[in-house]
Each structure stands twice: as structure tokens, then as C-alpha cells.
Motif scaffolding. Structure first.
Motif, PDB file in Angstrom:
ATOM      1  N   SER A   1      14.350   4.165  38.901  1.00  0.00           N
ATOM      2  CA  SER A   1      13.979   3.019  39.659  1.00  0.00           C
ATOM      3  C   SER A   1      13.702   1.659  38.907  1.00  0.00           C
ATOM      4  O   SER A   1      13.083   1.963  37.764  1.00  0.00           O
ATOM      5  CB  SER A   1      12.888   3.199  40.599  1.00  0.00           C
ATOM      6  OG  SER A   1      12.390   1.731  41.246  1.00  0.00           O
ATOM      7  N   SER A   2      14.139   0.333  39.148  1.00  0.00           N
ATOM      8  CA  SER A   2      13.751  -0.713  38.234  1.00  0.00           C
ATOM      9  C   SER A   2      12.576  -1.403  38.689  1.00  0.00           C
ATOM     10  O   SER A   2      12.361  -2.396  38.454  1.00  0.00           O
ATOM     11  CB  SER A   2      15.293  -1.430  38.245  1.00  0.00           C
ATOM     12  OG  SER A   2      15.574  -1.965  39.369  1.00  0.00           O
TER      13      SER A   2
ATOM     14  N   GLY B   1      17.494 -10.662  39.830  1.00  0.00           N
ATOM     15  CA  GLY B   1      16.513  -9.917  40.877  1.00  0.00           C
ATOM     16  C   GLY B   1      17.162  -9.393  42.352  1.00  0.00           C
ATOM     17  O   GLY B   1      18.125 -10.258  42.831  1.00  0.00           O
ATOM     18  N   HIS B   2      16.768  -8.273  42.569  1.00  0.00           N
ATOM     19  CA  HIS B   2      17.096  -7.689  43.630  1.00  0.00           C
ATOM     20  C   HIS B   2      17.478  -8.487  45.020  1.00  0.00           C
ATOM     21  O   HIS B   2      18.589  -8.566  45.771  1.00  0.00           O
ATOM     22  CB  HIS B   2      16.200  -6.727  44.185  1.00  0.00           C
ATOM     23  CG  HIS B   2      16.715  -5.974  45.452  1.00  0.00           C
ATOM     24  ND1 HIS B   2      15.907  -4.787  46.336  1.00  0.00           N
ATOM     25  CD2 HIS B   2      17.793  -5.764  46.248  1.00  0.00           C
ATOM     26  CE1 HIS B   2      16.391  -4.582  46.986  1.00  0.00           C
ATOM     27  NE2 HIS B   2      17.588  -4.994  47.149  1.00  0.00           N
TER      28      HIS B   2
ATOM     29  N   GLN C   1      20.125   6.070  47.594  1.00  0.00           N
ATOM     30  CA  GLN C   1      18.879   6.224  48.501  1.00  0.00           C
ATOM     31  C   GLN C   1      19.063   5.861  49.919  1.00  0.00           C
ATOM     32  O   GLN C   1      18.291   6.322  50.773  1.00  0.00           O
ATOM     33  CB  GLN C   1      17.628   5.353  47.776  1.00  0.00           C
ATOM     34  CG  GLN C   1      17.022   6.300  46.667  1.00  0.00           C
ATOM     35  CD  GLN C   1      15.898   5.594  46.124  1.00  0.00           C
ATOM     36  OE1 GLN C   1      15.788   4.214  45.786  1.00  0.00           O
ATOM     37  NE2 GLN C   1      14.669   6.405  45.971  1.00  0.00           N
TER      38      GLN C   1
ATOM     39  N   ASP D   1      21.764   2.986  44.764  1.00  0.00           N
ATOM     40  CA  ASP D   1      21.529   4.175  44.108  1.00  0.00           C
ATOM     41  C   ASP D   1      21.638   5.336  45.049  1.00  0.00           C
ATOM     42  O   ASP D   1      20.977   6.594  44.631  1.00  0.00           O
ATOM     43  CB  ASP D   1      20.279   4.014  43.381  1.00  0.00           C
ATOM     44  CG  ASP D   1      19.203   3.618  44.404  1.00  0.00           C
ATOM     45  OD1 ASP D   1      19.418   3.513  45.719  1.00  0.00           O
ATOM     46  OD2 ASP D   1      18.028   3.595  44.260  1.00  0.00           O
TER      47      ASP D   1
ATOM     48  N   ALA E   1      20.123 -11.064  44.507  1.00  0.00           N
ATOM     49  CA  ALA E   1      21.517 -10.420  44.251  1.00  0.00           C
ATOM     50  C   ALA E   1      22.027 -10.171  45.562  1.00  0.00           C
ATOM     51  O   ALA E   1      23.240 -10.458  46.171  1.00  0.00           O
ATOM     52  CB  ALA E   1      21.433  -9.270  43.357  1.00  0.00           C
TER      53      ALA E   1
ATOM     54  N   ARG F   1      16.856   9.107  44.429  1.00  0.00           N
ATOM     55  CA  ARG F   1      17.758   8.447  43.890  1.00  0.00           C
ATOM     56  C   ARG F   1      18.939   9.328  42.881  1.00  0.00           C
ATOM     57  O   ARG F   1      18.810  10.360  42.593  1.00  0.00           O
ATOM     58  CB  ARG F   1      17.096   7.711  42.314  1.00  0.00           C
ATOM     59  CG  ARG F   1      17.631   6.417  42.125  1.00  0.00           C
ATOM     60  CD  ARG F   1      16.623   5.894  41.148  1.00  0.00           C
ATOM     61  NE  ARG F   1      16.727   4.248  41.262  1.00  0.00           N
ATOM     62  CZ  ARG F   1      17.787   3.561  40.887  1.00  0.00           C
ATOM     63  NH1 ARG F   1      18.991   4.223  40.090  1.00  0.00           N
ATOM     64  NH2 ARG F   1      18.039   2.409  40.899  1.00  0.00           N
TER      65      ARG F   1
ATOM     66  N   CYS G   1      23.400  -4.341  42.641  1.00  0.00           N
ATOM     67  CA  CYS G   1      23.609  -3.307  41.812  1.00  0.00           C
ATOM     68  C   CYS G   1      23.058  -3.738  40.264  1.00  0.00           C
ATOM     69  O   CYS G   1      23.416  -4.690  39.732  1.00  0.00           O
ATOM     70  CB  CYS G   1      24.830  -2.703  41.301  1.00  0.00           C
ATOM     71  SG  CYS G   1      25.886  -2.357  42.957  1.00  0.00           S
TER      72      CYS G   1
ATOM     73  N   LYS H   1       3.725   5.881  45.178  1.00  0.00           N
ATOM     74  CA  LYS H   1       4.470   4.949  46.132  1.00  0.00           C
ATOM     75  C   LYS H   1       4.324   4.770  47.390  1.00  0.00           C
ATOM     76  O   LYS H   1       4.113   3.792  48.021  1.00  0.00           O
ATOM     77  CB  LYS H   1       5.997   5.129  45.811  1.00  0.00           C
ATOM     78  CG  LYS H   1       6.812   4.316  46.302  1.00  0.00           C
ATOM     79  CD  LYS H   1       7.884   3.951  45.361  1.00  0.00           C
ATOM     80  CE  LYS H   1       8.867   2.552  45.762  1.00  0.00           C
ATOM     81  NZ  LYS H   1       9.688   2.039  44.773  1.00  0.00           N
TER      82      LYS H   1
ATOM     83  N   ASN I   1      20.085 -11.499  34.869  1.00  0.00           N
ATOM     84  CA  ASN I   1      19.396 -10.453  36.121  1.00  0.00           C
ATOM     85  C   ASN I   1      18.559 -11.600  36.889  1.00  0.00           C
ATOM     86  O   ASN I   1      17.711 -12.289  36.491  1.00  0.00           O
ATOM     87  CB  ASN I   1      18.388  -9.511  35.498  1.00  0.00           C
ATOM     88  CG  ASN I   1      17.850  -8.819  36.352  1.00  0.00           C
ATOM     89  OD1 ASN I   1      16.608  -8.794  36.509  1.00  0.00           O
ATOM     90  ND2 ASN I   1      18.417  -8.157  37.194  1.00  0.00           N
TER      91      ASN I   1
ATOM     92  N   LYS J   1       6.897  -5.271  38.781  1.00  0.00           N
ATOM     93  CA  LYS J   1       7.881  -5.847  39.878  1.00  0.00           C
ATOM     94  C   LYS J   1       7.605  -5.604  41.197  1.00  0.00           C
ATOM     95  O   LYS J   1       7.467  -6.477  42.142  1.00  0.00           O
ATOM     96  CB  LYS J   1       9.259  -5.084  39.587  1.00  0.00           C
ATOM     97  CG  LYS J   1      10.018  -5.751  38.593  1.00  0.00           C
ATOM     98  CD  LYS J   1      11.469  -5.603  38.626  1.00  0.00           C
ATOM     99  CE  LYS J   1      12.520  -6.218  37.730  1.00  0.00           C
ATOM    100  NZ  LYS J   1      13.597  -5.823  37.733  1.00  0.00           N
TER     101      LYS J   1
ATOM    102  N   ASP K   1      21.189  -0.320  49.183  1.00  0.00           N
ATOM    103  CA  ASP K   1      21.058  -0.203  47.792  1.00  0.00           C
ATOM    104  C   ASP K   1      22.096   0.603  47.190  1.00  0.00           C
ATOM    105  O   ASP K   1      22.847   1.183  47.481  1.00  0.00           O
ATOM    106  CB  ASP K   1      19.832   0.632  47.472  1.00  0.00           C
ATOM    107  CG  ASP K   1      18.465  -0.257  47.660  1.00  0.00           C
ATOM    108  OD1 ASP K   1      18.837  -1.453  48.005  1.00  0.00           O
ATOM    109  OD2 ASP K   1      17.352   0.271  47.280  1.00  0.00           O
TER     110      ASP K   1
HETATM  111  N1  UDP Z   1      18.288  -4.051  41.975  1.00  0.00           N
HETATM  112  C1  UDP Z   1      19.055  -5.186  41.645  1.00  0.00           C
HETATM  113  N2  UDP Z   1      18.271  -6.205  40.734  1.00  0.00           N
HETATM  114  C2  UDP Z   1      16.987  -5.959  40.108  1.00  0.00           C
HETATM  115  C3  UDP Z   1      16.578  -4.552  40.366  1.00  0.00           C
HETATM  116  C4  UDP Z   1      17.248  -3.796  41.336  1.00  0.00           C
HETATM  117  O1  UDP Z   1      20.086  -5.807  42.105  1.00  0.00           O
HETATM  118  O2  UDP Z   1      16.778  -6.717  39.464  1.00  0.00           O
HETATM  119  C5  UDP Z   1      19.266  -3.363  42.996  1.00  0.00           C
HETATM  120  C6  UDP Z   1      19.144  -2.047  42.264  1.00  0.00           C
HETATM  121  O3  UDP Z   1      20.696  -1.738  41.628  1.00  0.00           O
HETATM  122  C7  UDP Z   1      19.291  -1.149  43.796  1.00  0.00           C
HETATM  123  C8  UDP Z   1      18.518  -2.095  44.463  1.00  0.00           C
HETATM  124  O4  UDP Z   1      18.151  -3.152  44.052  1.00  0.00           O
HETATM  125  O5  UDP Z   1      20.609  -1.152  44.241  1.00  0.00           O
HETATM  126  C9  UDP Z   1      17.042  -1.294  44.662  1.00  0.00           C
HETATM  127  O6  UDP Z   1      16.382  -1.093  43.386  1.00  0.00           O
HETATM  128  P1  UDP Z   1      15.752   0.112  42.828  1.00  0.00           P
HETATM  129  O7  UDP Z   1      16.588   1.482  43.420  1.00  0.00           O
HETATM  130  O8  UDP Z   1      15.499   0.222  41.415  1.00  0.00           O
HETATM  131  O9  UDP Z   1      14.341   0.045  43.671  1.00  0.00           O
HETATM  132  P2  UDP Z   1      13.628   1.382  44.514  1.00  0.00           P
HETATM  133  O10 UDP Z   1      14.617   2.094  45.384  1.00  0.00           O
HETATM  134  O11 UDP Z   1      12.854   2.207  43.665  1.00  0.00           O
HETATM  135  O12 UDP Z   1      12.680   0.491  45.605  1.00  0.00           O
END
Ligand code: UDP
Ligand code: MG
Length: 311
Positions: A206-207, A74-75, A99, A97, A78, A201, A12, A133, A72, A212, A95
Motif C-alpha cells: 500500500s502506498s 496523488g490518488h 482490493q 491493486d 489521478a 492487495r 495506478c 487500519k 505523482n 499519507k 483501485d
Molecule cells: N494511488 C495513486 N496515487 C498515489 C497513491 C495511490 O494513484 O499517490 C492509487 C493506487 O495505485 C491504488 C489506489 O490509489 O490503485 C489506492 O492506493 P493503495 O492501494 O496504496 O491504498 P490502500 O488500498 O492501502 O488504501
């Protein structure tokens, strides 16, 4: 193969407004399971109140635990931190969020029971996924599958079920630059797939900025393949052959007493060759920086706090 515990691992980052709803939906699914549930929420150095929300949930529910990384990371990292803490016989990563809809979880488990060690998911795009995307993601998968020896299924997400055995195999890979999808494909075992319709979301944004996404794409390609390094071989050959042909032409002109205007041709040659040399150097640089990163052998992440600390 009997299951007694399912772990759900969720990274998260700035998800304060999503966690409660996600947990509510997860619990609904958990209530229908015949085995126990463990939820691991990893706060990846969020700037908002994500960790406070995690703490609230974990105080009220003893099957929930939270980790707060020191910054932080990164995803992908984490996710690893959560997997390393998981104790279930099967593990689902998703994830934070919404999704990745929790109501797909029973389908993943069913597929696992059919005899798969890893159940990946494939996103069926809905209208909310932007044109940009969709296109960039398609380009990315075409590129990575052309360049890499490990096949990566297009439109995959980091939403999957893994058996304990495969999670242990995944954790044993201690690489810093991690491209989870590629690594999961690399470990092998019996892999199945389930399609799901992605939600927009729930809240927040989105991060994964363009920057990235490009970083993840470069990471994905350079950690899974060394083929880009071979580009210099092909380019070099091409220019060598062209060079020899051109040299023949110039020499012929010289000996026939023809005067060739030099300025344009020299400038074109210098500019093109200079550009290509810089490009190739940057590709080599990419790999050198990866060697540098891996040889430092720093820990992949650091934990600042743990919800189990307080008790
Ligand atoms: N996330 C994370 N660290 C980061 C960026 C994202 O743990 O530096 C998590 C974020 O909370 C989410 C998942 O990775 O649970 C996917 O991120 P995001 O929804 O922003 O990406 P997208 O769905 O747009 O690919
Ligand atoms: Mg998302």
C-alpha cells in the motif's frame, strides 16, 4: 436511462505487477455485459513500469486507454484525471491493486438500475485488514462526521458507480485539495450502497503510509468543515472563565495579606497558554494554506503522455 457504455477508471501508482491480472478479471466481467466497456488507466507518475504495462494492454485492446501524469499527483487527483477522460453513460472507479474485486461490478450496475444515481460501496473487513487500519479508520470517520456538515459513510472506499450526470457534477468541482468521498457525498443525488468483501492487495504494498493517511484525514476534515476554527472560541471562553476565577482567588489572598508562591503557578500558566496558542495558530495556518493553494489556481494535474498519441 438506457446504458450503452460503461467506463472503468483506475488510478495506478506502482502497480506494474497488478495491472495484467486486474485487466484479465475486468475483461471477464466485461464479456458478460450487454453494453460496451471502456477502461481508463491513469498512471500517477509511477516509479516502476506501470505505464509500459498500460501501453501493452492498450495496444492489444482498443477499448483501453492510458494517461500518464507528469508526476505523482496523488490518488484523488489521478482519479479526477481519469473521470475527466471518461465518456461512458455510467462510470465505475476502482483501485488498481485488486482490493476492489471486479466481480462486484454487476451488483453495482444492478443497484444503479434500481434507480440510484451513485452506488457507493462499503467494505466488509476481512482478517487481512490490520487492527491498526481498522481502528484508525473508525476514529477518522467518527471525527469527520462530528466535525463536518457533510456526512461520510464509514468504511467507504473509492470504489463506486456514478451516472454521467453525477460525474459531470463531480468534475465541475475544481478544488485542489480533494477528498473524493466527502465531495461525492456533498453533490447529493440519489445514493445507494453495496457491501463487498475486500481482498488483500494482489501484489506490492500500500502506498498509503501513515503520513499519507494523516494528510488525507486532515484534508478530509479541513476541506469539508470550518468547525475546527471555532475551537479557539470555546478554548478562549474556557480560559477566560478560569482566569477570572483564579484572579479572584489571587486578589483575595493578596488583600488578606497571604503570600502566594509565584514560580509554579506562573510557569504552568505560561506553558499551557503558550501551547494552546500554538495549537490554535496551527489550525488557522491549515486554513490559510488552503486559501493560498486554491487562489494560485494552478491546473490540478498535467498529462505527460497518452496511449492514443502514438496512432
Ligand atoms: N494511488 C495513486 N496515487 C498515489 C497513491 C495511490 O494513484 O499517490 C492509487 C493506487 O495505485 C491504488 C489506489 O490509489 O490503485 C489506492 O492506493 P493503495 O492501494 O496504496 O491504498 P490502500 O488500498 O492501502 O488504501
Ligand atoms: Mg489498496
Amino acid at each position: 436511462m438506457s446504458i450503452s457504455k460503461l467506463s472503468v477508471v483506475i488510478p495506478c501508482y506502482n502497480e506494474e505487477s497488478n495491472i495484467q491480472e486486474l485487466f484479465r478479471e475486468l475483461r471477464e466481467v466485461g464479456d458478460q455485459l450487454i453494453f460496451s466497456l471502456e477502461v481508463i488507466l491513469v498512471d500517477d507518475g509511477s516509479k516502476d513500469r506501470t505505464y509500459e504495462e498500460i501501453e501493452k494492454i492498450s495496444i492489444a485492446n482498443n477499448f483501453v486507454s492510458g494517461i500518464s501524469l507528469s508526476r505523482n499527483f496523488g490518488h484523488q487527483i489521478a482519479l479526477l484525471a481519469g473521470l475527466e477522460k471518461s465518456t461512458g453513460d455510467i462510470i465505475i472507479m476502482m483501485d488498481g491493486d485488486l482490493q476492489h474485486p471486479p466481480k462486484v461490478i454487476p451488483e453495482l450496475i444492478q443497484k444503479y438500475e434500481e434507480g440510484y444515481d451513485i452506488v457507493n460501496t462499503k467494505r466488509i473487513d476481512d482478517e487481512s485488514t490490520s487492527f491498526f487500519k481498522k481502528k484508525t479508520s473508525k476514529l477518522f470517520y467518527t471525527l469527520i462526521n462530528k466535525l463536518s456538515d457533510t456526512k461520510v459513510e464509514p468504511f467507504g472506499a473509492d470504489f463506486r458507480l456514478m451516472s454521467r450526470e453525477t460525474v459531470d457534477a463531480f468534475i465541475s468541482i475544481q478544488e485542489h485539495d480533494r477528498f473524493t468521498r466527502g465531495l461525492v457525498s456533498w453533490i447529493g443525488f440519489n445514493q445507494g450502497i453495496v457491501a463487498y468483501k475486500a481482498n488483500p492487495r494482489f501484489s506490492g504494498k500500500s502506498s498509503y503510509t501513515l503520513k499519507k493517511m494523516i494528510k488525507l484525514a486532515i484534508n478530509g476534515i479541513t476541506t469539508m468543515s470550518s468547525k475546527p476554527l471555532r475551537i479557539s472560541l470555546y478554548l478562549g471562553l474556557m480560559f477566560f472563565v478560569t482566569g477570572v476565577l483564579y484572579a479572584t482567588f489571587i486578589l483575595y489572598n493578596y488583600f488578606s495579606g497571604l503570600n502566594v508562591a509565584g514560580w509554579t503557578s506562573i510557569l504552568i500558566t505560561i506553558l499551557i497558554l503558550g501551547g494552546i496558542q500554538l495549537l490554535i495558530m496551527s489550525i488557522i495556518g491549515e486554513y490559510v494554506s488552503r486559501i493560498f493553494n486554491e487562489t494560485k489556481a494552478r491546473p490540478l494535474y498535467l498529462i505527460k503522455k497518452n496511449t492514443n498519441d502514438e496512432s
